[in-house]
Structure formats: C-alpha cells, structure tokens
Scaffold this motif. Structure first.
Motif, PDB file in Angstrom:
ATOM      1  N   LYS A 111      56.644  28.852  38.090  1.00 49.38           N
ATOM      2  CA  LYS A 111      57.803  29.324  37.341  1.00 49.38           C
ATOM      3  C   LYS A 111      57.632  29.197  35.828  1.00 49.38           C
ATOM      4  CE  LYS A 111      60.959  28.092  41.106  1.00 49.38           C
ATOM      5  NZ  LYS A 111      62.106  27.225  41.523  1.00 49.38           N
ATOM      6  N   PHE A 112      56.570  28.519  35.407  1.00 47.22           N
ATOM      7  CA  PHE A 112      56.302  28.372  33.980  1.00 47.22           C
ATOM      8  C   PHE A 112      54.802  28.475  33.769  1.00 47.22           C
ATOM      9  CE2 PHE A 112      56.168  26.450  29.774  1.00 47.22           C
ATOM     10  CZ  PHE A 112      57.357  26.882  29.208  1.00 47.22           C
ATOM     11  N   ARG A 113      54.413  29.241  32.746  1.00 43.79           N
ATOM     12  CA  ARG A 113      52.989  29.494  32.505  1.00 43.79           C
ATOM     13  C   ARG A 113      52.262  28.209  32.097  1.00 43.79           C
ATOM     14  NH1 ARG A 113      51.329  34.884  31.704  1.00 43.79           N
ATOM     15  NH2 ARG A 113      49.497  34.005  30.662  1.00 43.79           N
ATOM     16  N   GLN A 114      51.130  27.976  32.735  1.00 49.14           N
ATOM     17  CA  GLN A 114      50.364  26.773  32.424  1.00 49.14           C
ATOM     18  C   GLN A 114      49.816  26.807  31.010  1.00 49.14           C
ATOM     19  OE1 GLN A 114      46.504  26.054  34.452  1.00 49.14           O
ATOM     20  NE2 GLN A 114      47.387  24.080  35.072  1.00 49.14           N
ATOM     21  N   ASP A 115      49.350  27.980  30.564  1.00 47.86           N
ATOM     22  CA  ASP A 115      48.783  28.068  29.217  1.00 47.86           C
ATOM     23  C   ASP A 115      49.856  27.849  28.151  1.00 47.86           C
ATOM     24  OD1 ASP A 115      50.005  30.431  29.952  1.00 47.86           O
ATOM     25  OD2 ASP A 115      48.295  31.724  29.509  1.00 47.86           O
ATOM     26  N   LEU A 148      53.829  32.871  23.963  1.00 47.18           N
ATOM     27  CA  LEU A 148      52.442  32.423  23.957  1.00 47.18           C
ATOM     28  C   LEU A 148      51.626  33.201  22.933  1.00 47.18           C
ATOM     29  CD1 LEU A 148      50.130  30.735  25.195  1.00 47.18           C
ATOM     30  CD2 LEU A 148      49.852  32.580  26.881  1.00 47.18           C
ATOM     31  N   ARG A 149      51.873  34.495  22.879  1.00 47.49           N
ATOM     32  CA  ARG A 149      51.126  35.339  21.930  1.00 47.49           C
ATOM     33  C   ARG A 149      51.430  34.939  20.478  1.00 47.49           C
ATOM     34  NH1 ARG A 149      52.187  40.047  19.044  1.00 47.49           N
ATOM     35  NH2 ARG A 149      50.334  41.323  18.599  1.00 47.49           N
ATOM     36  N   VAL A 150      52.700  34.667  20.177  1.00 51.26           N
ATOM     37  CA  VAL A 150      53.071  34.279  18.821  1.00 51.26           C
ATOM     38  C   VAL A 150      52.438  32.940  18.456  1.00 51.26           C
ATOM     39  CG1 VAL A 150      54.997  33.676  17.300  1.00 51.26           C
ATOM     40  CG2 VAL A 150      55.224  35.562  18.903  1.00 51.26           C
ATOM     41  N   LEU A 151      52.423  32.002  19.392  1.00 51.78           N
ATOM     42  CA  LEU A 151      51.824  30.699  19.121  1.00 51.78           C
ATOM     43  C   LEU A 151      50.324  30.813  18.884  1.00 51.78           C
ATOM     44  CD1 LEU A 151      53.733  28.444  21.681  1.00 51.78           C
ATOM     45  CD2 LEU A 151      54.078  28.589  19.220  1.00 51.78           C
TER      46      LEU A 151
END
Length: 461
Positions: free
Chosen positions: A299-303, A260-263
C-alpha cells in the motif's frame, strides 16, 4: 516566587483577636519566617495588596468581614497569595466551604505552636512544589521546542530535534494521534538553517483525491473545471523552507509516484503547465501508521519510504511519559486561565491520581480536552467529579498505585480499553465518544474496526 526551602517566607496573619494574632506571629518568627499582622478584614486587604506575601494565615470570622469574603476579594483582584484558614468553629460545613473556596489548609482554634508550624510548613512545601513545577513549565514551553515535560522519553526527543536541526535530511516523525508530531516538525524548522523560510503544513489525509495533485504542485488557469486562475501549490509555497506532510501514509498510489519524482529530481510541473519549476524544500513527514507495514502490504511504495525515512523520530505516547502528564495538565490549566487574569485551577491529589492512571489513547490532545472540560465545571480546584466521566468512572475500579508508575499494558491494549470506556461513558454514542477522546472520526472507526468493536451495521459489511 518561593522555591528555596532555606529561604524564609513572608506570612500575613489576619485575626481580629489581637492576642491570637500576636502569638501566632511570634511562633512563625521563631521558625525563621517574616510576618505582618492585621486585626480586621479591611486592614488585611490593604496589607495583602501592598506586601506581596507568600502565605496568609486568616481567621474565618474577622468582625468586619469573613475570611471567605477576604479570599474571594483576593481572587477578584487577581492576588495569588494562598490561604491557611483558622476557625473557632468545628463545624464541618465551615471547613468544607473554606477548602472549596481555595484554602490550602485549615486549623480549629485553640491552636498550638507545633500545630501552626506543622500546617504552615506543609502549605509552604506545597507552594514550593507548585512554583518549581511552574518554573519547569515556563522553561519547557519557551526554550524546549514547545514541548512541556522533563521525562527521559521527552529528553530523548529533544536530543533528536537538536540533531535534525543541524542537518537538512528528510525525516519521518511517527507516533500515536495527538502526541505532537506537527509541534516537533515546527521545532526542527525553527532551530534549523531554514528558520527564516516558510513552514507549510499539508494534511495528506484531508485532501480530496481529485485535488491532491493541485494541492501539492499547483495548477495553471483553465487546467480543470473551476481553475479560474493560476495557483501555487505547497511545494512552491514552501520554497526555501519546510514542507510538512502530515499523515503521509494516506497518499494515493499515483501521488506517491509524483512525490518520489520530485524528491529525486527537485523539480515539478503545475497541473496543466509545461514549465518545470525547481524546488528547494526540506520534507518532514509524519504518520500514526506503521509505514513499513504498509510497504509490506503493497500500500506504500518502498522506494518512497526510504526517501522520506532517512531519519525516523518516534514520539512516545503520553501514557509512557510518567509525571509529564501532571506537568502538561497544569500547563494547560495555566494557559486556559491566563487570559482571564485569575490564578489557575489546581488539581487535587485524587484528580492527579486519576490522570496518572488513565491510558490516554488521544495523548496530549485528549489531555487538553480533559482540562478544558474540567475548567468549565470547577471553581477553585479540580476534583474527580470535574473530570470527564471516561477518566473518573472507569479508573475508580482500578487499584491505587504510585503516581509515577504506568500499567503494564501494550499501547494497543491501552487504546482498546480507553475507547471502550469512552463509548460506555457516552452510552454507546460513538460521535460523543469521538468528541470526548479528541481524535479524528476516521481514526476512531479505524481503531474500532481493528479492535473488533464495530457492529456489521457500523462497519458497512
């Protein structure tokens, strides 16, 4: 290549009885066809080799050789001319042998004009149909993104590929195992402005958890035990191109945060490094799982889900693609036999009906597996007994239905039935069922657990 029904065919008539050959030739010419006549097997060989005819009308007994020997010679010399066999014998064994050797039709002498023209017209129509299908396969495999077929469902996929190739957004490709998610990702890349850049594929479910960060972002020398040199990760390798993240739903929570941070920031650090590295990568992700369901389960981040699913392309299961099943099967047979320089095996109508009736839980990957299986045991044509048992045996109990229709079942019920059939055909051997279905072991056990097909011992409970 004969396709146009209004175009005359070139037909070679091979019969050592000159009277029969002359009359048959006259009948065919009266129907608008062109003919060449040979009165021996060796004369027929020379004519077939030089004339490139559309069809051969061959007597079973040619004096210097048999019609079957002439057919075998044609196959050995890679001549693709189809045969119609004539025989003065009404012996069923001769007829069966001729059909097994690859004859399209047969006639028992004496023959009439109407019989000859009817049988020849039927053979030519089948030939035209094969040639049309082959042209479709060639066009589809070369110019349509590497995907074979012409169903409405696949045409919608082609349209979405074209749209995604015109922009640079992150996209999520969803679909059952074996539907061709990586093929679609490569097609998007090849048609996009990034086509000259690299395409790097990474299976998120196949990486050991302790090495995931290194696989994605690389590492510096000495970053961990065994890091004897620096190594670029997938993001660096894919710079300027596309990074395809297959089975993205298998990412660990910690790596989801890093991704997420890289995106968001378009920069990252190698494991053990201090220098930030800028990245210009387009992310195409894929999964066979319901990511939104994983989000709801925590189990998976919404953002992260909203970052990678800017556009979602859903691939249809093979069972919902109708007559594409037969086009793809013929395409695989053509590919399997191209290297050998021999004509591809053809499917009998009975085998085609079984392929159309089967639910294909392993999708296109399983269909290729089935054609490889059949091509090993078949010699000239693929009949029901050449197909894998899971396809041939369970389907025999089902009522016949038109080839273009599919069973009115949800995809999960089709999967459950096909998995049960594969396990039954393997006498309960799950490993053998996995091999025949052509799906990953983890996928098989996950589906078995989902459908309540695991015993306590198998599930580890």
């Amino acid at each position: 290549m004969l396709e146009d029904p209004d175009k005359s065919a070139l037909i070679v008539v091979v019969d050592d009885d000159e009277a029969v050959a002359t009359v048959a030739s006259r009948w065919l010419r009266s129907a608008g066809h062109e003919t060449l006549v040979a009165h021996s097997g060796h004369a027929g060989q020379r004519m077939l080799q030089n004339a490139d005819p559309d069809l051969a009308l061959v007597d079973l007994d040619l004096g210097d050789m048999t019609g079957l020997e002439l057919m075998r010679w044609m196959r050995q010399n890679h001549q693709g001319c189809p045969f119609v066999m004539m025989t003065a014998s009404a012996d069923v064994g001769d007829v069966v042998q001729a059909m097994r050797e690859g004859a399209m039709e047969y006639m028992v002498k004496p023959v009439s004009r109407s019989q000859v023209l009817r049988v020849v017209d039927k053979a030519l129509e089948e030939l035209r149909s094969r040639n049309r299908d082959q042209r479709v396969l060639t066009d589809a495999s070369i110019s349509r993104h590497g995907l074979v077929g012409r169903s409405p469902a696949l045409r919608r996929v082609h349209d979405q590929i074209n749209r995604l190739a015109q922009c640079d957004v992150t996209a999520l490709i969803t679909g059952e195992t074996g539907t061709g998610k990586e093929v679609v990702a490569r097609a998007i890349h090849s048609a996009s402005a990034r086509r000259d850049g690299p395409f790097v594929a990474l299976n998120c479910g196949a990486i050991v958890e302790s090495l995931q960060e290194s696989e994605f972002f690389g590492h510096e020398k000495g970053a961990f035990t065994g890091a004897i040199s620096s190594r670029a990760g997938a993001f660096e390798q894919a710079d300027g191109g596309v990074l395809f993240l297959d089975e993205v739903g298998e990412l660990t929570p910690s790596l989801q945060v890093m991704l997420l941070r890289v995106l968001q920031e378009r920069r990252f650090r190698r494991v053990g490094g201090n220098r930030e590295i800028k990245t210009d990568v387009r992310i195409l992700a894929a999964t066979h799982r319901d990511l939104f369901e994983l989000v709801e389960e925590g189990k998976f981040r919404q953002d992260l889900y909203y970052r990678i699913a800017v556009y979602e392309l859903q691939l249809p299961p093979l069972a919902e693609r109708g007559d594409d099943i037969l086009l793809i099967a013929r395409y695989f047979l053509e590919q399997l036999h191209k290297d050998a320089g021999a004509p591809a095996l053809r499917l009998t109508p009975e085998a085609e009906q079984l392929l159309m009736a089967y639910p294909w839980p392993g999708n296109v990957r399983e269909l290729r597996n089935a054609m490889e299986h059949a091509s090993i045991s078949a010699t000239d044509e693929i009949r029901p007994e050449h197909l894998p048992p899971r396809i041939a045996r369970p389907a025999r109990a089902r009522p016949a239905r038109p080839a273009s229709r599919r069973p009115d079942l949800g995809s999960e019920e089709r999967e459950r039935q096909a998995i049960m059939a594969a396990i039954a055909a393997a006498n309960g051997n799950v490993s053998e069922a996995i091999r025949t279905l052509g799906i990953p072991r983890t996928t098989m056990y996950r589906k078995m657990r989902k459908f309540g097909l695991l015993s306590k011992k198998d599930s580890g409970d």
